[in-house]
Design a protein around this motif. Structure first.
Motif, PDB file in Angstrom:
ATOM      1  N   ASP A 161       0.845  -1.189   0.000  1.00 16.24           N
ATOM      2  CA  ASP A 161       0.000   0.000   0.000  1.00 16.24           C
ATOM      3  C   ASP A 161       0.882   1.242   0.000  1.00 16.24           C
ATOM      4  O   ASP A 161       1.024   1.917   1.027  1.00 16.24           O
ATOM      5  CB  ASP A 161      -0.928  -0.008   1.228  1.00 16.24           C
ATOM      6  N   PRO A 162       1.498   1.561  -1.130  1.00 12.27           N
ATOM      7  CA  PRO A 162       2.430   2.688  -1.177  1.00 12.27           C
ATOM      8  C   PRO A 162       1.808   4.036  -0.829  1.00 12.27           C
ATOM      9  O   PRO A 162       2.527   4.964  -0.457  1.00 12.27           O
ATOM     10  CB  PRO A 162       2.911   2.675  -2.638  1.00 12.27           C
ATOM     11  N   GLU A 163       0.488   4.149  -0.921  1.00 15.28           N
ATOM     12  CA  GLU A 163      -0.159   5.399  -0.527  1.00 15.28           C
ATOM     13  C   GLU A 163       0.116   5.727   0.935  1.00 15.28           C
ATOM     14  O   GLU A 163       0.074   6.888   1.339  1.00 15.28           O
ATOM     15  CB  GLU A 163      -1.672   5.303  -0.763  1.00 15.28           C
ATOM     16  N   ALA A 164       0.403   4.705   1.735  1.00 15.68           N
ATOM     17  CA  ALA A 164       0.679   4.906   3.160  1.00 15.68           C
ATOM     18  C   ALA A 164       1.986   5.644   3.389  1.00 15.68           C
ATOM     19  O   ALA A 164       2.259   6.077   4.512  1.00 15.68           O
ATOM     20  CB  ALA A 164       0.688   3.555   3.889  1.00 15.68           C
ATOM     21  N   ALA A 165       2.809   5.786   2.355  1.00 14.10           N
ATOM     22  CA  ALA A 165       4.099   6.465   2.516  1.00 14.10           C
ATOM     23  C   ALA A 165       3.912   7.916   2.941  1.00 14.10           C
ATOM     24  O   ALA A 165       4.806   8.508   3.574  1.00 14.10           O
ATOM     25  CB  ALA A 165       4.898   6.403   1.204  1.00 14.10           C
ATOM     26  N   GLU A 166       2.781   8.521   2.588  1.00 15.73           N
ATOM     27  CA  GLU A 166       2.538   9.930   2.930  1.00 15.73           C
ATOM     28  C   GLU A 166       2.554  10.152   4.432  1.00 15.73           C
ATOM     29  O   GLU A 166       2.971  11.205   4.909  1.00 15.73           O
ATOM     30  CB  GLU A 166       1.192  10.377   2.349  1.00 15.73           C
ATOM     31  N   THR A 167       2.082   9.175   5.188  1.00 17.80           N
ATOM     32  CA  THR A 167       2.003   9.315   6.639  1.00 17.80           C
ATOM     33  C   THR A 167       3.006   8.414   7.360  1.00 17.80           C
ATOM     34  O   THR A 167       2.987   8.340   8.585  1.00 17.80           O
ATOM     35  CB  THR A 167       0.581   9.003   7.130  1.00 17.80           C
ATOM     36  N   ALA A 168       3.844   7.707   6.611  1.00 20.91           N
ATOM     37  CA  ALA A 168       4.822   6.822   7.245  1.00 20.91           C
ATOM     38  C   ALA A 168       6.024   7.612   7.709  1.00 20.91           C
ATOM     39  O   ALA A 168       6.210   8.787   7.368  1.00 20.91           O
ATOM     40  CB  ALA A 168       5.250   5.733   6.252  1.00 20.91           C
ATOM     41  N   GLY A 169       6.862   6.979   8.469  1.00 20.93           N
ATOM     42  CA  GLY A 169       8.090   7.625   8.936  1.00 20.93           C
ATOM     43  C   GLY A 169       7.899   8.321  10.267  1.00 20.93           C
ATOM     44  O   GLY A 169       6.835   8.839  10.589  1.00 20.93           O
ATOM     45  N   THR A 170       8.968   8.331  11.028  1.00 18.10           N
ATOM     46  CA  THR A 170       8.991   8.976  12.347  1.00 18.10           C
ATOM     47  C   THR A 170       9.977  10.128  12.314  1.00 18.10           C
ATOM     48  O   THR A 170      11.118   9.967  11.866  1.00 18.10           O
ATOM     49  CB  THR A 170       9.411   7.956  13.428  1.00 18.10           C
ATOM     50  N   ALA A 171       9.536  11.276  12.757  1.00 18.80           N
ATOM     51  CA  ALA A 171      10.401  12.468  12.745  1.00 18.80           C
ATOM     52  C   ALA A 171      11.627  12.243  13.636  1.00 18.80           C
ATOM     53  O   ALA A 171      11.523  11.672  14.731  1.00 18.80           O
ATOM     54  CB  ALA A 171       9.624  13.685  13.221  1.00 18.80           C
TER      55      ALA A 171
END
Length: 219
Positions: free
Chosen positions: A207-217
């Protein structure tokens, strides 16, 4: 009453002739066929029906001969097989490409892999349905003064990247010399937002669309 010799049998008054009976049976048989079709649930139509072409399918698998050639190239002292993630069937999936990374630092590996992502798939990759969402004008740089030492900065805000492109970058960099420790990738954009730590999870690949909200600052 004797019949005339050699003549046809006389036609009885009030009864249909044989020819007339045959002419009447034709329409009756056609009507019977329509009734039977209706009873079977088949609707008749006088207009040709075009169901359209069959839906196309892609394999998302590079032919074996190309995979074998890539594996052979990786055994060469001048080559290394890198797993480059491309877009296929609304997901990101890896393909093997022969690249030269020996002697390169983290930024050098990141630049090389970015070029692979920007390269238009061809040959077996193209026929298998692979494409790329990574723009050709993107560049990658090292960390800024306040960034963690293993950070990479893309020449556009991460929020401006297509989600598929960001997923491609994360999964291609993960597990290579471009990644930070423990397989994570520290990525930032050209704006002032903090660098974020990404990992190439199964959810991100499917689900590559999830990349928008993935990642931790990361501060």
């Amino acid at each position: 009453m004797t019949q005339p010799s050699g003549g046809a049998a006389p036609h009885a008054p009030g009864l249909p002739s044989a020819g007339a009976a045959r002419r009447r049976r034709g329409p009756l048989l056609a009507l019977l066929g329509v009734v039977l079709l209706a009873g079977c649930g088949i609707r008749t139509t006088s207009v040709p029906v075009d169901a359209g072409p069959a839906p196309s399918r892609v394999s998302c698998a590079v032919p074996d001969e190309e995979a074998s050639a890539s594996a052979t190239a990786s055994a060469s002292p001048r080559g290394l097989t890198a797993r480059v993630y491309l877009v296929c069937s609304a997901q990101v999936a890896g393909v093997n490409r022969s690249v030269r990374t020996e002697g390169l630092d983290q930024l050098g590996v990141a630049v090389l892999l970015l070029r692979e992502l920007q390269r238009k798939p061809r040959g077996g990759e193209s026929s298998a349905g692979f494409t790329t969402a990574v723009q050709g004008d993107l560049a990658v740089e090292g960390p800024r003064r306040d960034d963690p030492r293993e950070s990479l900065r893309i020449s556009a805000p991460l929020s401006d990247l297509p989600p598929f492109a960001l997923a491609q970058l994360v999964c291609t960099y993960a597990g290579t010399g471009a990644a930070a420790g423990s397989g994570g990738v520290l990525l930032g954009g050209s704006d002032d937002t903090p660098v974020r730590r990404f990992t190439c999870t199964g959810d991100l690949r499917t689900d590559p669309e999830a990349a928008e909200t993935a990642g931790t600052a990361v501060k």
